[in-house]
Design an enzyme around this catalytic site. Sequence first.
Site, PDB file in Angstrom:
ATOM      1  N   ARG A   1      21.482   5.898 -22.852  1.00  0.00           N
ATOM      2  CA  ARG A   1      22.260   5.412 -23.997  1.00  0.00           C
ATOM      3  C   ARG A   1      21.786   5.988 -25.324  1.00  0.00           C
ATOM      4  O   ARG A   1      22.523   6.063 -26.274  1.00  0.00           O
ATOM      5  CB  ARG A   1      22.148   3.893 -24.066  1.00  0.00           C
ATOM      6  CG  ARG A   1      22.963   3.221 -23.000  1.00  0.00           C
ATOM      7  CD  ARG A   1      22.645   1.762 -22.891  1.00  0.00           C
ATOM      8  NE  ARG A   1      21.385   1.550 -22.187  1.00  0.00           N
ATOM      9  CZ  ARG A   1      21.004   0.409 -21.651  1.00  0.00           C
ATOM     10  NH1 ARG A   1      21.768  -0.647 -21.763  1.00  0.00           N
ATOM     11  NH2 ARG A   1      19.862   0.306 -21.014  1.00  0.00           N
TER      12      ARG A   1
ATOM     13  N   LYS B   1       5.700   8.517   1.537  1.00  0.00           N
ATOM     14  CA  LYS B   1       4.238   8.728   1.535  1.00  0.00           C
ATOM     15  C   LYS B   1       3.845   9.500   2.792  1.00  0.00           C
ATOM     16  O   LYS B   1       4.302   9.169   3.891  1.00  0.00           O
ATOM     17  CB  LYS B   1       3.504   7.375   1.495  1.00  0.00           C
ATOM     18  CG  LYS B   1       3.660   6.632   0.162  1.00  0.00           C
ATOM     19  CD  LYS B   1       2.877   5.325   0.166  1.00  0.00           C
ATOM     20  CE  LYS B   1       3.209   4.473  -1.039  1.00  0.00           C
ATOM     21  NZ  LYS B   1       2.461   4.773  -2.247  1.00  0.00           N
TER      22      LYS B   1
ATOM     23  N   HIS C   1       9.076  -2.406   1.571  1.00  0.00           N
ATOM     24  CA  HIS C   1       7.961  -1.562   2.017  1.00  0.00           C
ATOM     25  C   HIS C   1       7.291  -2.072   3.296  1.00  0.00           C
ATOM     26  O   HIS C   1       7.089  -1.324   4.256  1.00  0.00           O
ATOM     27  CB  HIS C   1       6.893  -1.459   0.928  1.00  0.00           C
ATOM     28  CG  HIS C   1       7.426  -1.073  -0.425  1.00  0.00           C
ATOM     29  ND1 HIS C   1       8.479  -0.211  -0.592  1.00  0.00           N
ATOM     30  CD2 HIS C   1       7.045  -1.425  -1.682  1.00  0.00           C
ATOM     31  CE1 HIS C   1       8.722  -0.054  -1.885  1.00  0.00           C
ATOM     32  NE2 HIS C   1       7.866  -0.787  -2.564  1.00  0.00           N
TER      33      HIS C   1
ATOM     34  N   ASP D   1       9.703  -8.117  -3.605  1.00  0.00           N
ATOM     35  CA  ASP D   1       9.235  -6.876  -4.233  1.00  0.00           C
ATOM     36  C   ASP D   1       8.579  -5.923  -3.221  1.00  0.00           C
ATOM     37  O   ASP D   1       8.714  -4.713  -3.325  1.00  0.00           O
ATOM     38  CB  ASP D   1       8.231  -7.254  -5.337  1.00  0.00           C
ATOM     39  CG  ASP D   1       7.886  -6.093  -6.248  1.00  0.00           C
ATOM     40  OD1 ASP D   1       8.818  -5.382  -6.662  1.00  0.00           O
ATOM     41  OD2 ASP D   1       6.689  -5.883  -6.536  1.00  0.00           O
TER      42      ASP D   1
ATOM     43  N   LYS E   1      -0.748  -9.268  -5.332  1.00  0.00           N
ATOM     44  CA  LYS E   1      -1.234  -8.632  -6.565  1.00  0.00           C
ATOM     45  C   LYS E   1      -2.580  -9.257  -6.905  1.00  0.00           C
ATOM     46  O   LYS E   1      -2.900 -10.357  -6.457  1.00  0.00           O
ATOM     47  CB  LYS E   1      -0.258  -8.912  -7.711  1.00  0.00           C
ATOM     48  CG  LYS E   1       1.155  -8.395  -7.448  1.00  0.00           C
ATOM     49  CD  LYS E   1       1.571  -7.354  -8.456  1.00  0.00           C
ATOM     50  CE  LYS E   1       2.934  -6.796  -8.151  1.00  0.00           C
ATOM     51  NZ  LYS E   1       2.967  -5.338  -8.100  1.00  0.00           N
TER      52      LYS E   1
ATOM     53  N   LYS F   1      15.458   0.684  -5.861  1.00  0.00           N
ATOM     54  CA  LYS F   1      15.351  -0.734  -5.580  1.00  0.00           C
ATOM     55  C   LYS F   1      15.271  -1.516  -6.882  1.00  0.00           C
ATOM     56  O   LYS F   1      14.962  -0.908  -7.905  1.00  0.00           O
ATOM     57  CB  LYS F   1      14.138  -1.016  -4.686  1.00  0.00           C
ATOM     58  CG  LYS F   1      12.795  -0.738  -5.364  1.00  0.00           C
ATOM     59  CD  LYS F   1      11.649  -1.120  -4.483  1.00  0.00           C
ATOM     60  CE  LYS F   1      11.360  -2.593  -4.528  1.00  0.00           C
ATOM     61  NZ  LYS F   1      10.101  -2.922  -5.206  1.00  0.00           N
TER      62      LYS F   1
HETATM   63  C1  BG6 Z   1       7.025  -1.129  -6.124  1.00  0.00           C
HETATM   64  C2  BG6 Z   1       6.878  -2.543  -6.604  1.00  0.00           C
HETATM   65  O1  BG6 Z   1       8.132  -1.015  -5.270  1.00  0.00           O
HETATM   66  O2  BG6 Z   1       5.847  -0.765  -5.406  1.00  0.00           O
HETATM   67  C3  BG6 Z   1       5.637  -2.697  -7.474  1.00  0.00           C
HETATM   68  O3  BG6 Z   1       8.033  -2.903  -7.364  1.00  0.00           O
HETATM   69  C4  BG6 Z   1       4.423  -2.208  -6.717  1.00  0.00           C
HETATM   70  O4  BG6 Z   1       5.450  -4.059  -7.848  1.00  0.00           O
HETATM   71  C5  BG6 Z   1       4.664  -0.806  -6.186  1.00  0.00           C
HETATM   72  O5  BG6 Z   1       3.314  -2.209  -7.633  1.00  0.00           O
HETATM   73  C6  BG6 Z   1       3.525  -0.369  -5.293  1.00  0.00           C
HETATM   74  O6  BG6 Z   1       3.690   0.988  -4.974  1.00  0.00           O
HETATM   75  P1  BG6 Z   1       2.443   1.891  -4.584  1.00  0.00           P
HETATM   76  O7  BG6 Z   1       3.033   3.206  -4.236  1.00  0.00           O
HETATM   77  O8  BG6 Z   1       1.550   1.919  -5.787  1.00  0.00           O
HETATM   78  O9  BG6 Z   1       1.786   1.199  -3.433  1.00  0.00           O
END
Ligand code: BG6
Length: 512
Positions: A58, A202, A260, A255, A360, A168
Amino acid sequence: MKNPFRSDSPAAAESRPCVLVIFGASGDLTHRKLVPALYNLELDGLLPAQFSLIGAARRDFQDDTFRSGLEKSVAEHSRRSPLDRDVWQEFAAHSYYVKCPFDEPSGYQALKEKLDEIDRNAGTCCIKVFYLATAPEFFDNIAGHLAGTGLLDSSSDPQCKPRVIVEKPFGNDLSSAKSLNYALLRHMTEDQIYRIDHYLGKETVQNLSVFRFSNGIFEPLWNHQYIDHVEISVCESIGVGSRGGYFDTSGILRDIVQNHALQLLCLVALEPPVSLDADAVRDEKVKVLRSVRRIRMQNVADRTVRAQYLAGSAAGEPVRGYLEETGVPAASKTETYVALALAIDNWRWAGVPFFLRAGKRLAKRVTEISVHFKNVPYLLFKKEDVPSLNPNILSFQIQPDEGISIRISAKPPGPKVRVQPVNMDFRYGTSFGAEPPEAYERLLLDCMRGDATLFTRNDEIEQAWEIVDPVLEAWQDASTGVPVYGYEAGSWGPVEADQLLSKYIGKGWHRL
Ligand code: BG6
């Protein structure tokens, strides 16, 4: 000096000219991940010949201001430094900015003109990749405008089909994910949609399939007869930082686990696919997700643990608790830690618990999958004062310190028979002498090449939400009485998460 735009570079020669358009070009993801990934691909001569980048957002930028902003970010975030100025200059010369407020047709018209000009200069139809690196509420709008401007039409050349990468979060629950899928599919076909889960890019995650299907010795053991249980841990030492507002509407289950961690589970549990084609692999992942037993409301308290971090320490410094983080409501119940006990109801995995945890502000950043084998049937060394044996564990260290290790029992030197666990180790760094590329490098390249294997399909996303949704619903329903525990920042999470495992296997989480 290496020139990745030269068409005599081997990687460049095999691919068509390509334009990547990033919506949300002034955002964090673009600056921290996407453009540094493109720069690293360029350093390796892997970008397609005549690659161009268009940033769309924007703000009022000119090409020059856009380029200098990117240069600063790449210098700061590239995995390789210092910045190679020559390579950067060439990259920057093919990077453009188009002002495009997401709901204004004129912006898309300007974008179309720029894309036509790039095609004319290339003398051919370039592959167009549109990356939606914006907040999800804009996805439908942007896709609609792209389609309305004719930018998603398949040209007469099927190789040139435009592609759309979607970041995402893909929905907030099953019903919103379905609506989003429905909205996107009004404007394009499924094979044009590339849903990103960066874990699949990865190196160590890709190695899971190579490990399983290129080593004859493990696959015969890969089932309920030999495997006792599997633990998947995605632990982060960081807190929510400046993302408190967003995170509080999400929580770690959405998240990390919905995407993942469940993707990791799929790769451990899937049957050998008939080929490595995108749909063959994704068909097998969907079968796994369909076999994961849905947790019923009344079992959520027994099979899940949720918690929030309290004040504690990280890297030796005091840090505040989740409820004191900026943007987090004082009475929030959003979880920053989750542990789950899942069951896979199929022939191979019947009776093998899969434990998942994500959190976290834990003691360290480590993502690991450990496959715990059953113990030997008989203890031969009882008379030698060996009271018990440690079962074999196969561990995949996804990050950091990427590698694979196997815990075996061995006899320490000496006259007495003693048994001690030792590790057989493979480390990427020592075996290959190279740092693995960033996930986004591989994923961007795959999309440009039209390979969707490492992207998630519509039905995978929906199946994953089906697993997670009942847990979210039960947590929200006060009558189910699932507590939100606390854990000290810098610890390994709440003790209740160890107790969860103890119910099934008589001990807590494997030490990382
Ligand atoms: C993201 C999450 O998808 O993955 C984050 O939204 C998280 O909260 C991150 O920190 C972790 O990714 P990586 O590659 O650092 O393990």
